[in-house]
Design an enzyme around this catalytic site. Sequence first.
Site, PDB file in Angstrom:
ATOM      1  N   ARG A   1     102.572  33.886 -65.140  1.00 32.06           N
ATOM      2  CA  ARG A   1     103.819  33.135 -65.022  1.00 32.06           C
ATOM      3  C   ARG A   1     104.420  32.938 -66.421  1.00 32.06           C
ATOM      4  NH1 ARG A   1     105.816  29.899 -61.556  1.00 32.06           N
ATOM      5  NH2 ARG A   1     107.593  31.149 -62.154  1.00 32.06           N
TER       6      ARG A   1
ATOM      7  N   HIS B   1     107.096  27.668 -68.039  1.00 34.28           N
ATOM      8  CA  HIS B   1     108.125  27.000 -67.233  1.00 34.28           C
ATOM      9  C   HIS B   1     107.795  25.528 -67.061  1.00 34.28           C
ATOM     10  CE1 HIS B   1     104.969  28.233 -64.398  1.00 34.28           C
ATOM     11  NE2 HIS B   1     105.268  27.120 -63.742  1.00 34.28           N
TER      12      HIS B   1
ATOM     13  N   TYR C   1     100.512  31.268 -67.850  1.00 32.31           N
ATOM     14  CA  TYR C   1      99.197  31.259 -67.188  1.00 32.31           C
ATOM     15  C   TYR C   1      99.105  32.374 -66.155  1.00 32.31           C
ATOM     16  CZ  TYR C   1     101.588  28.380 -63.561  1.00 32.31           C
ATOM     17  OH  TYR C   1     102.439  27.890 -62.611  1.00 32.31           O
TER      18      TYR C   1
ATOM     19  N   TYR D   1      96.965  23.395 -65.894  1.00 30.16           N
ATOM     20  CA  TYR D   1      97.474  22.164 -65.289  1.00 30.16           C
ATOM     21  C   TYR D   1      96.371  21.135 -65.185  1.00 30.16           C
ATOM     22  CZ  TYR D   1     101.857  24.265 -63.687  1.00 30.16           C
ATOM     23  OH  TYR D   1     103.084  24.852 -63.630  1.00 30.16           O
TER      24      TYR D   1
ATOM     25  N   HIS E   1     108.504  22.539 -64.110  1.00 31.93           N
ATOM     26  CA  HIS E   1     108.998  22.270 -62.754  1.00 31.93           C
ATOM     27  C   HIS E   1     109.917  21.054 -62.784  1.00 31.93           C
ATOM     28  CE1 HIS E   1     106.068  24.988 -60.689  1.00 31.93           C
ATOM     29  NE2 HIS E   1     105.355  24.738 -61.770  1.00 31.93           N
TER      30      HIS E   1
HETATM   31 FE   LIG Z   1     103.876  26.187 -62.479  1.00 34.97          FE
END
Ligand SMILES: [Fe+2]
Lengths: 232, 186
Positions: free
Chosen positions: A153, A156, A143, A104, A158
């Site tokens: 995870r 995805h 990640y 991110y 959000h």
């Molecule tokens: Fe996330």
Amino acid sequence: MDKDLYRRPDGATHPANLSPEYKSTPGRAPRQPAIVLPHTLSEITGPLLETERLDALENDLTRQRSGEPLGERIVVHGRVLDENGKAIPRAIVEIWQCNAAGRYHHPGDQHDAPLDPNFYGGGRVRADGDGRYQFITIKPGAYPWKNHHNAWRPAHIHFSLFGPAFATRLITQMYFPQDPLLAFDPIYNSVPAGARERLQAAFDMESTRPEWALAYRFDIVLRGRNATPMEN
Amino acid sequence: MPQLTPSQTIGPFYWGTVVKAYRADLAPPGVSGERIEVALVLHDAQGAIVPDGLFEIWQANSHGRYNHPDDRRNLPLDAGFEGYGRASTDTDGCSRFATVKPGRVPWPQGGMQAPHINISIFARGLLNRVATRLYFDGDPANAEDPVLKMVDPARRPTLLARKDGKGAWRLPIHLGGANETVFFDI
Ligand SMILES: [Fe+2]
């Protein structure tokens, strides 16, 4: 509670706040039962953000920086509906995601994967009169997140939506179909079986752009009004 | 019929992406009403502050009118006042909003609610939005508020913001523990 304007979710849709497999929940999930509030003007109204100005490029996450981000370019599109099948026109849809490497653009993300100077990862769009929205982005990577040994995870995106009322506010995550990591993810699996599958986008061959991008379709369904709305 | 989309956590990494839509100042010059500043402080079940949470607020204007087509009462709207705010918590777990004190809105079965601000809380570790209300400590209308009456008197203080200087109000919100805030299923 059938006098309430908006239908109440059944017990088999949303995750339990206390979902201990997701290790952050025990310290943050309220333990006392929430008091059921009849719907008053405070709950049936909400921000419509009609005056919020969105730039034309906010829904194209591949064109927000000087160059093109690395990764697999995708179209993510769908409709914003309510439970009665009615379109929610002009709804603002907000998304955020990591880059193709699983990182991110956020100071708190210390995952040892490269940042992409050409990928910021945030987008907004206003749905059209039929509730249709579309983003151009790149496929996010998986990640690691330290929830448990070797926790990853699944890829995805959000999503954040307001809908027509304070009662319809929803933040969720969109996943990709047949991702092998879904079976191991405590956040995805916090949603009851039978409902969690709704969080998987559908691969959409018809909407792919030849020689350019694959496409996924993700419809978002917000709470609908009861058949007999309350008076006043 | 389409089925409701389930909720998921906001996670820790929303900042920087939804940040451009942050609104901490709800009331530009010219909006009528008593100017107030509201500080919301988020705590976890152990009492530790939550520095990665997000607060959203929704409120009526000073006349008790919501800026929304489903509020059809003939009361004034204020130009430039939507009544919506959003701000992440800072390193002290605090989000601050500059706004005006909301007026009273009716209760469906008759009577009026006391002035209140509707609050949504999002954070890593919260799989659903949790909702509560802020009431103003010392407001005489609190005694007849139908929502406060639904709450165990011992827990009512968790909904009451305390005065913290001129025009400043402060409400600690505890997600759990002995002082757990009263949350509402809306
Ligand atoms: Fe996330």
